[in-house]
Design a protein around this motif. Structure first.
Motif, PDB file in Angstrom:
ATOM      1  N   ARG A  43      33.788 -39.631 -24.347  1.00 38.04           N
ATOM      2  CA  ARG A  43      34.181 -38.252 -24.671  1.00 38.04           C
ATOM      3  C   ARG A  43      34.260 -37.437 -23.373  1.00 38.04           C
ATOM      4  O   ARG A  43      33.351 -37.474 -22.550  1.00 38.04           O
ATOM      5  N   ILE A  44      35.372 -36.752 -23.220  1.00 38.33           N
ATOM      6  CA  ILE A  44      35.671 -36.045 -21.969  1.00 38.33           C
ATOM      7  C   ILE A  44      35.806 -34.549 -22.240  1.00 38.33           C
ATOM      8  O   ILE A  44      36.460 -34.141 -23.205  1.00 38.33           O
ATOM      9  N   TYR A  45      35.196 -33.736 -21.358  1.00 35.31           N
ATOM     10  CA  TYR A  45      35.338 -32.282 -21.435  1.00 35.31           C
ATOM     11  C   TYR A  45      36.284 -31.857 -20.337  1.00 35.31           C
ATOM     12  O   TYR A  45      35.984 -32.023 -19.153  1.00 35.31           O
ATOM     13  N   PHE A  46      37.447 -31.335 -20.705  1.00 31.67           N
ATOM     14  CA  PHE A  46      38.387 -30.822 -19.707  1.00 31.67           C
ATOM     15  C   PHE A  46      38.276 -29.304 -19.679  1.00 31.67           C
ATOM     16  O   PHE A  46      38.407 -28.636 -20.711  1.00 31.67           O
ATOM     17  N   ALA A  47      38.007 -28.745 -18.480  1.00 37.37           N
ATOM     18  CA  ALA A  47      37.844 -27.301 -18.324  1.00 37.37           C
ATOM     19  C   ALA A  47      38.970 -26.750 -17.458  1.00 37.37           C
ATOM     20  O   ALA A  47      39.296 -27.322 -16.419  1.00 37.37           O
ATOM     21  N   ALA A  48      39.563 -25.655 -17.904  1.00 32.19           N
ATOM     22  CA  ALA A  48      40.592 -24.985 -17.102  1.00 32.19           C
ATOM     23  C   ALA A  48      40.681 -23.539 -17.562  1.00 32.19           C
ATOM     24  O   ALA A  48      40.199 -23.189 -18.641  1.00 32.19           O
ATOM     25  N   SER A  49      41.302 -22.705 -16.742  1.00 31.27           N
ATOM     26  CA  SER A  49      41.353 -21.266 -17.000  1.00 31.27           C
ATOM     27  C   SER A  49      42.083 -20.933 -18.305  1.00 31.27           C
ATOM     28  O   SER A  49      43.168 -21.464 -18.574  1.00 31.27           O
ATOM     29  N   VAL A  50      41.510 -20.037 -19.098  1.00 30.47           N
ATOM     30  CA  VAL A  50      42.195 -19.492 -20.278  1.00 30.47           C
ATOM     31  C   VAL A  50      42.462 -18.009 -19.986  1.00 30.47           C
ATOM     32  O   VAL A  50      43.555 -17.636 -19.575  1.00 30.47           O
ATOM     33  N   ARG A  51      41.448 -17.172 -20.115  1.00 27.92           N
ATOM     34  CA  ARG A  51      41.654 -15.733 -19.913  1.00 27.92           C
ATOM     35  C   ARG A  51      41.793 -15.362 -18.441  1.00 27.92           C
ATOM     36  O   ARG A  51      42.276 -14.274 -18.120  1.00 27.92           O
ATOM     37  N   GLY A  52      41.357 -16.238 -17.523  1.00 28.49           N
ATOM     38  CA  GLY A  52      41.508 -15.984 -16.078  1.00 28.49           C
ATOM     39  C   GLY A  52      42.960 -16.051 -15.634  1.00 28.49           C
ATOM     40  O   GLY A  52      43.322 -15.523 -14.585  1.00 28.49           O
ATOM     41  N   GLY A  53      43.822 -16.712 -16.443  1.00 25.82           N
ATOM     42  CA  GLY A  53      45.244 -16.829 -16.093  1.00 25.82           C
ATOM     43  C   GLY A  53      45.793 -18.179 -16.530  1.00 25.82           C
ATOM     44  O   GLY A  53      45.113 -19.187 -16.427  1.00 25.82           O
ATOM     45  N   ARG A  54      47.059 -18.164 -17.045  1.00 22.84           N
ATOM     46  CA  ARG A  54      47.624 -19.373 -17.646  1.00 22.84           C
ATOM     47  C   ARG A  54      48.820 -19.911 -16.860  1.00 22.84           C
ATOM     48  O   ARG A  54      49.624 -20.679 -17.393  1.00 22.84           O
ATOM     49  N   ALA A  55      48.931 -19.532 -15.573  1.00 18.54           N
ATOM     50  CA  ALA A  55      50.087 -19.944 -14.775  1.00 18.54           C
ATOM     51  C   ALA A  55      50.222 -21.468 -14.701  1.00 18.54           C
ATOM     52  O   ALA A  55      51.335 -21.990 -14.577  1.00 18.54           O
ATOM     53  N   ASP A  56      49.113 -22.193 -14.777  1.00 25.17           N
ATOM     54  CA  ASP A  56      49.125 -23.648 -14.625  1.00 25.17           C
ATOM     55  C   ASP A  56      49.049 -24.400 -15.955  1.00 25.17           C
ATOM     56  O   ASP A  56      48.731 -25.601 -15.960  1.00 25.17           O
ATOM     57  N   ALA A  57      49.342 -23.741 -17.071  1.00 24.95           N
ATOM     58  CA  ALA A  57      49.144 -24.374 -18.388  1.00 24.95           C
ATOM     59  C   ALA A  57      49.913 -25.698 -18.502  1.00 24.95           C
ATOM     60  O   ALA A  57      49.412 -26.671 -19.091  1.00 24.95           O
ATOM     61  N   GLY A  58      51.114 -25.769 -17.943  1.00 24.91           N
ATOM     62  CA  GLY A  58      51.906 -26.996 -18.010  1.00 24.91           C
ATOM     63  C   GLY A  58      51.215 -28.156 -17.299  1.00 24.91           C
ATOM     64  O   GLY A  58      51.223 -29.299 -17.772  1.00 24.91           O
ATOM     65  N   LEU A  59      50.620 -27.851 -16.165  1.00 26.12           N
ATOM     66  CA  LEU A  59      49.873 -28.865 -15.409  1.00 26.12           C
ATOM     67  C   LEU A  59      48.640 -29.322 -16.199  1.00 26.12           C
ATOM     68  O   LEU A  59      48.326 -30.524 -16.251  1.00 26.12           O
ATOM     69  N   TYR A  60      47.932 -28.369 -16.818  1.00 27.19           N
ATOM     70  CA  TYR A  60      46.760 -28.739 -17.621  1.00 27.19           C
ATOM     71  C   TYR A  60      47.169 -29.755 -18.686  1.00 27.19           C
ATOM     72  O   TYR A  60      46.460 -30.720 -18.962  1.00 27.19           O
ATOM     73  N   ARG A  61      48.345 -29.503 -19.296  1.00 31.32           N
ATOM     74  CA  ARG A  61      48.829 -30.394 -20.359  1.00 31.32           C
ATOM     75  C   ARG A  61      49.050 -31.805 -19.821  1.00 31.32           C
ATOM     76  O   ARG A  61      48.679 -32.789 -20.457  1.00 31.32           O
ATOM     77  N   GLN A  62      49.642 -31.886 -18.626  1.00 33.33           N
ATOM     78  CA  GLN A  62      49.865 -33.208 -18.005  1.00 33.33           C
ATOM     79  C   GLN A  62      48.543 -33.924 -17.727  1.00 33.33           C
ATOM     80  O   GLN A  62      48.426 -35.125 -17.932  1.00 33.33           O
TER      81      GLN A  62
ATOM     82  N   LEU B 256      44.201 -37.934 -19.094  1.00 31.27           N
ATOM     83  CA  LEU B 256      42.787 -38.165 -19.435  1.00 31.27           C
ATOM     84  C   LEU B 256      42.642 -38.944 -20.743  1.00 31.27           C
ATOM     85  O   LEU B 256      41.679 -39.694 -20.924  1.00 31.27           O
ATOM     86  N   ARG B 257      43.620 -38.779 -21.645  1.00 34.63           N
ATOM     87  CA  ARG B 257      43.544 -39.461 -22.949  1.00 34.63           C
ATOM     88  C   ARG B 257      43.525 -40.978 -22.808  1.00 34.63           C
ATOM     89  O   ARG B 257      43.109 -41.681 -23.720  1.00 34.63           O
ATOM     90  N   LYS B 258      44.004 -41.485 -21.650  1.00 34.29           N
ATOM     91  CA  LYS B 258      43.959 -42.934 -21.423  1.00 34.29           C
ATOM     92  C   LYS B 258      42.530 -43.447 -21.305  1.00 34.29           C
ATOM     93  O   LYS B 258      42.263 -44.638 -21.463  1.00 34.29           O
ATOM     94  N   PHE B 259      41.602 -42.535 -20.975  1.00 31.76           N
ATOM     95  CA  PHE B 259      40.218 -42.952 -20.738  1.00 31.76           C
ATOM     96  C   PHE B 259      39.295 -42.659 -21.918  1.00 31.76           C
ATOM     97  O   PHE B 259      38.186 -43.176 -21.976  1.00 31.76           O
ATOM     98  N   GLY B 260      39.734 -41.799 -22.829  1.00 29.72           N
ATOM     99  CA  GLY B 260      38.865 -41.470 -23.956  1.00 29.72           C
ATOM    100  C   GLY B 260      39.373 -40.257 -24.712  1.00 29.72           C
ATOM    101  O   GLY B 260      40.532 -39.853 -24.559  1.00 29.72           O
ATOM    102  N   LYS B 261      38.487 -39.657 -25.489  1.00 27.37           N
ATOM    103  CA  LYS B 261      38.846 -38.498 -26.315  1.00 27.37           C
ATOM    104  C   LYS B 261      38.589 -37.217 -25.531  1.00 27.37           C
ATOM    105  O   LYS B 261      37.467 -36.987 -25.059  1.00 27.37           O
ATOM    106  N   VAL B 262      39.625 -36.398 -25.387  1.00 30.10           N
ATOM    107  CA  VAL B 262      39.469 -35.106 -24.706  1.00 30.10           C
ATOM    108  C   VAL B 262      39.112 -34.065 -25.771  1.00 30.10           C
ATOM    109  O   VAL B 262      39.948 -33.688 -26.594  1.00 30.10           O
ATOM    110  N   LEU B 263      37.856 -33.610 -25.757  1.00 28.87           N
ATOM    111  CA  LEU B 263      37.395 -32.722 -26.831  1.00 28.87           C
ATOM    112  C   LEU B 263      38.056 -31.342 -26.756  1.00 28.87           C
ATOM    113  O   LEU B 263      38.166 -30.661 -27.770  1.00 28.87           O
ATOM    114  N   THR B 264      38.477 -30.949 -25.554  1.00 29.25           N
ATOM    115  CA  THR B 264      39.035 -29.596 -25.357  1.00 29.25           C
ATOM    116  C   THR B 264      40.561 -29.632 -25.185  1.00 29.25           C
ATOM    117  O   THR B 264      41.117 -28.901 -24.356  1.00 29.25           O
TER     118      THR B 264
END
Lengths: 142, 142
Positions: free
Chosen positions: B2-21, B26-34
């Protein structure tokens, strides 16, 4: 009484003057270990000449030694979030001071934490009153 | 895993596309809970309709349940810092991915932490390779 004051350094220094005012007020209650956070020449690039690991380990030692944490959380900052997260795990009382602005919302990790006392303020005077209330609650017990 | 992925939400979403990639990788290694952190309609104002305390307590439960934490730390974020701070206290392995930009310096609380594996990257491919290295080190032990 030892106090840890947390505020943005590399995240942005627009509020440095306000940090200085809050530190001056906190001194009435005890020793502010992180007084340098209010220094006007502490640039967004941080403390010149000190390696990051030295800054991290010194600040974590100060956090351990402190009885109370007061954080100004208006400017998003990884370091301030990190310090609040570690202080929460250590069970230290934490006051977060947030100045609401149009279109900006405080992180749910701070606004929704049961371990944080949150105060929304508009003026430095309101922030000082919130500090007074926080210290009157948390110094009664000792 | 189980993996916890952390990235900015209210701090700014300019990189949302990168977070998605990164989440897709990460899904190749396990379940991303976030997984929702990568959703394009997750606005800077956060998750509509959910009270902050619900978001905080759900995320802290996911953090407890995770074996590893991966954080994208380019956009200063109180929530990401908070999650890294709490994960550090819990002794979880943490990978921080930072994209250096002119005039911006990563917080000393992250760059100087002995509990964090830090990778400076320029391209999504470099970030994916850092993730591969991190998981190859931390999944050997189990």
């Amino acid at each position: 009484m030892r106090i840890y004051f947390a505020a943005s350094v590399r995240g942005g220094r627009a509020d440095a003057g306000l940090y200085r005012q809050l530190i001056r007020h906190l001194r009435k209650f005890g020793k502010v270990l992180t007084e340098h956070i209010g220094e006007p020449d502490l640039a967004t690039k941080g403390e010149d000449g000190l390696p990051d690991q030295h800054i991290h380990n010194r600040d974590m030692k100060w956090l351990r030694l402190s009885q109370l944490v007061v954080a100004e959380v208006t400017t998003p900052s990884l370091g301030v979030g990190y310090e609040i997260g570690r202080a929460s795990e250590k069970g230290k009382p934490i006051l977060c001071l947030f100045r609401p602005r149009r279109g900006k919302k405080l992180s749910a990790m701070i606004a929704g934490s049961p371990d944080v006392t949150l105060c929304n303020y508009r003026t430095a005077e309101e922030a000082r009153l919130a500090i007074d209330r926080f210290f009157s609650v948390h110094t009664k017990k000792t």
